[in-house]
Write a protein that holds these residues in place. Sequence first.
Motif, mmCIF file in Angstrom:
data_model
loop_
_atom_site.group_PDB
_atom_site.id
_atom_site.type_symbol
_atom_site.label_atom_id
_atom_site.label_comp_id
_atom_site.label_asym_id
_atom_site.label_seq_id
_atom_site.Cartn_x
_atom_site.Cartn_y
_atom_site.Cartn_z
ATOM 1 N N LEU A 88 12.162 -6.239 -24.603
ATOM 2 C CA LEU A 88 12.380 -6.917 -23.326
ATOM 3 C C LEU A 88 11.097 -6.823 -22.500
ATOM 4 C CD1 LEU A 88 15.941 -5.531 -22.450
ATOM 5 C CD2 LEU A 88 15.386 -7.732 -23.497
ATOM 6 N N SER A 89 10.385 -7.938 -22.413
ATOM 7 C CA SER A 89 9.155 -7.956 -21.630
ATOM 8 C C SER A 89 9.478 -8.188 -20.155
ATOM 9 C CB SER A 89 8.229 -9.062 -22.136
ATOM 10 O OG SER A 89 7.075 -9.156 -21.339
ATOM 11 N N GLU A 90 8.828 -7.440 -19.282
ATOM 12 C CA GLU A 90 9.048 -7.610 -17.847
ATOM 13 C C GLU A 90 8.562 -8.975 -17.377
ATOM 14 O OE1 GLU A 90 7.781 -5.536 -13.582
ATOM 15 O OE2 GLU A 90 6.817 -4.934 -15.448
ATOM 16 N N LYS A 91 7.449 -9.443 -17.968
ATOM 17 C CA LYS A 91 6.849 -10.705 -17.557
ATOM 18 C C LYS A 91 6.718 -11.630 -18.754
ATOM 19 C CE LYS A 91 4.023 -8.334 -14.075
ATOM 20 N NZ LYS A 91 2.641 -7.993 -13.645
ATOM 21 N N ASN A 92 6.552 -12.918 -18.452
ATOM 22 C CA ASN A 92 6.297 -13.902 -19.501
ATOM 23 C C ASN A 92 4.847 -13.766 -19.965
ATOM 24 O OD1 ASN A 92 5.971 -16.105 -21.157
ATOM 25 N ND2 ASN A 92 6.750 -17.600 -19.708
ATOM 26 N N MET A 93 4.665 -13.304 -21.201
ATOM 27 C CA MET A 93 3.334 -13.091 -21.760
ATOM 28 C C MET A 93 2.785 -14.349 -22.425
ATOM 29 S SD MET A 93 4.154 -9.411 -23.545
ATOM 30 C CE MET A 93 2.541 -9.336 -24.341
#
Length: 333
Positions: A88-93
């Motif tokens: 689960l990434s905190e931001k859109n990479m």
Amino acid sequence: MRKGQNPAKFVKDVPRPERVTVALLNYIPFLSGFYAETLDVLKVSLESMRKDAGLPFDLMVFDNGSCAEVRDFLVKEKDEGRIQYLILSEKNMGKGGAWNVMLTGAPGEIIAYTDADVLFSPNWLSRSVEILETFPNVGMVTARPFRTPPEFYESTLNWAKENATLEEGQFIPWEIFLEFNLSLGQTEEENKKVYAETRDWRITYDPSLRGAIATKQSPSSPSKPLIAYAGASHWQFTAYKSTLQQFLPFDMDKPMGQVRQLDKRMNDAGLLRLMVSDPLAMNMSNTLGYLRGELKDAGKKKTVSFRKRVLEVGFIKKILLAVYNKIFSWYYS
């Protein structure tokens, strides 16, 4: 100061990951507008990939900064054993950043990558792996035949001319060709011209006659002739992890629109880019319209309302889309 011994020291062995890791990339920032049905699309995609894939696999999901409702769904799937690895990434990479993590971290020898809007048919994975293991020097295999830019499979054609039977023609039926292109928002009328002016390249390879010893075949790989089509695509592909490592990291400065870097790099490296001969993967895009049968009417000419004609006026469309993009960036950048 430590007290006692770590119980893990007494574990004799640990489960080994499956040989194949299916790696799915997901991004649903909110559940309205363009994204109103995308959680349902994700659920259908997951269900279809698991249904008779033809081979066992572990599932890895990389969520690229989705909203809370989507993250909650994915965590529940993980807790109930339907997802083996969840990031689960905190931001859109962006897609490139996510690929750097996924294609490096997937534990399988083979990685079957997919976007989150793909509908799979039975045996999609086993058919893809069969081509991967039978043809030599394969870069990637996509589980559907469709027409891709020829500049990205020049190396495939060059190899096939010397090592296989190569045929040019209209091998993909019109209905199969149109079905996929309509899902991309194109019209039936424009596709008639494209279909008439382009061709497919069908490759029949017999590993028992040409260099089978030098291939990456597993002992179970077939020795009978196998058919594949020239071309592949970044939206869904199966590849050896060791092959993908050659092209990392991806440094993409936009979240989308630069993903053909992988297609180009593989072709430039002389690797084969192939597709299975049957449509075993389908793009659903952002709705379940394909399952509702809406594509049948999607490409037909329709009466355009006055409001729609106004919204399509060049400067009006440009201003409204700029406002939309600005609001989107305020909330989700």
